[in-house]
Motif scaffolding. Structure first.
Motif, PDB file in Angstrom:
ATOM      1  N   ASP A  38       0.935  -1.259  -0.026  1.00  0.00           N
ATOM      2  CA  ASP A  38       0.076  -0.129  -0.126  1.00  0.00           C
ATOM      3  C   ASP A  38       0.965   1.173  -0.076  1.00  0.00           C
ATOM      4  OD1 ASP A  38      -2.415  -1.576  -0.086  1.00  0.00           O
ATOM      5  OD2 ASP A  38      -2.728  -1.225   2.198  1.00  0.00           O
ATOM      6  N   ALA A  39       1.918   1.211   0.841  1.00  0.00           N
ATOM      7  CA  ALA A  39       2.908   2.261   0.985  1.00  0.00           C
ATOM      8  C   ALA A  39       3.684   2.617  -0.368  1.00  0.00           C
ATOM      9  CB  ALA A  39       3.847   2.327   2.263  1.00  0.00           C
ATOM     10  N   LEU A  40       3.877   1.710  -1.147  1.00  0.00           N
ATOM     11  CA  LEU A  40       4.723   1.871  -2.457  1.00  0.00           C
ATOM     12  C   LEU A  40       3.721   2.321  -3.416  1.00  0.00           C
ATOM     13  CD1 LEU A  40       6.945  -1.355  -2.232  1.00  0.00           C
ATOM     14  CD2 LEU A  40       7.731   1.202  -1.919  1.00  0.00           C
ATOM     15  N   VAL A  41       2.556   1.649  -3.306  1.00  0.00           N
ATOM     16  CA  VAL A  41       1.624   2.284  -4.408  1.00  0.00           C
ATOM     17  C   VAL A  41       1.438   3.818  -4.201  1.00  0.00           C
ATOM     18  CG1 VAL A  41      -0.895   2.055  -5.067  1.00  0.00           C
ATOM     19  CG2 VAL A  41       0.382   0.319  -4.824  1.00  0.00           C
ATOM     20  N   LYS A  42       1.308   4.202  -2.861  1.00  0.00           N
ATOM     21  CA  LYS A  42       0.846   5.827  -2.545  1.00  0.00           C
ATOM     22  C   LYS A  42       2.224   6.511  -2.785  1.00  0.00           C
ATOM     23  CE  LYS A  42      -2.402   4.713   1.185  1.00  0.00           C
ATOM     24  NZ  LYS A  42      -2.464   4.644   2.571  1.00  0.00           N
ATOM     25  N   ALA A  43       3.287   6.037  -2.627  1.00  0.00           N
ATOM     26  CA  ALA A  43       4.600   6.611  -3.100  1.00  0.00           C
ATOM     27  C   ALA A  43       4.584   6.699  -4.404  1.00  0.00           C
ATOM     28  CB  ALA A  43       5.754   5.742  -2.316  1.00  0.00           C
ATOM     29  N   TYR A  44       4.452   5.743  -5.251  1.00  0.00           N
ATOM     30  CA  TYR A  44       4.406   5.913  -6.752  1.00  0.00           C
ATOM     31  C   TYR A  44       3.425   6.891  -7.319  1.00  0.00           C
ATOM     32  CZ  TYR A  44       4.462   5.134 -11.436  1.00  0.00           C
ATOM     33  OH  TYR A  44       4.721   5.370 -12.850  1.00  0.00           O
ATOM     34  N   LEU A  45       2.281   6.922  -6.661  1.00  0.00           N
ATOM     35  CA  LEU A  45       1.357   7.933  -7.026  1.00  0.00           C
ATOM     36  C   LEU A  45       1.727   9.267  -6.721  1.00  0.00           C
ATOM     37  CD1 LEU A  45      -2.169   5.784  -6.155  1.00  0.00           C
ATOM     38  CD2 LEU A  45      -1.173   6.403  -8.619  1.00  0.00           C
TER      39      LEU A  45
END
Length: 158
Positions: A38-45
């Motif tokens: 979840d954190a990596l998706v948020k970071a990418y976005l």
């Protein structure tokens, strides 16, 4: 930040991120992996807004910390060590069970104290960096560290 640069940063910091979240999740690998994803998706976005002024790891940990806090807000807090022993699953601790006592004790701490203890002692951040990651004051971090240490000493009988 380009996609390639983001991937390079993530590859370099992924293990540290997983270790950080594993400690926050008190050894629950499945929960830590879900939060890391979840954190990596948020970071990418939000990577287009990242300015390379500070360390990528601190920025990523800040996102992971907020993801953890949001997740914990929806879960009942464990109040005693006995409750933690009941709630923790057999596969929640690391494979060697080396840190099981610590994970059980950390599970009894409120999320903000757990975060400060984990960032300071397990990840080596200083108080100023922890304040930036957790979006709180340095005095608040010092209090969280002090309270967390006192509680851990009592629970672990150190």
């Amino acid at each position: 930040m380009t996609r390639e640069v983001f991937i390079a940063h993530v590859e370099r910091e992924q293990e540290a991120l997983r270790s950080f979240l594993l400690a926050l999740c008190c050894g629950n690998k499945d929960e830590a992996d879900d939060l890391a994803q979840d954190a990596l998706v948020k970071a990418y976005l939000s990577s287009t807004g990242y300015q390379d002024k500070g360390r990528f790891r601190s920025w990523l940990f800040k996102i992971a910390h907020n993801t953890f806090l949001n997740h914990r807000a929806s879960i009942r807090t464990t109040e005693t060590l006995d409750e933690a022993r009941i709630l923790i699953s057999p596969n929640a601790a690391d494979d060697s069970f080396e840190y099981q006592s610590l994970y059980l004790a950390l599970r009894t701490l409120p999320p903000k104290e757990r975060s400060s203890i984990t960032l300071y002692y397990l990840n080596g951040y200083d108080i100023k960096e922890i304040a930036a990651i957790t979006e709180t004051s340095e005095d608040a971090v010092k209090k969280q560290l002090s309270r967390g240490r006192d509680k851990l000493k009592e629970i672990l009988k150190i």
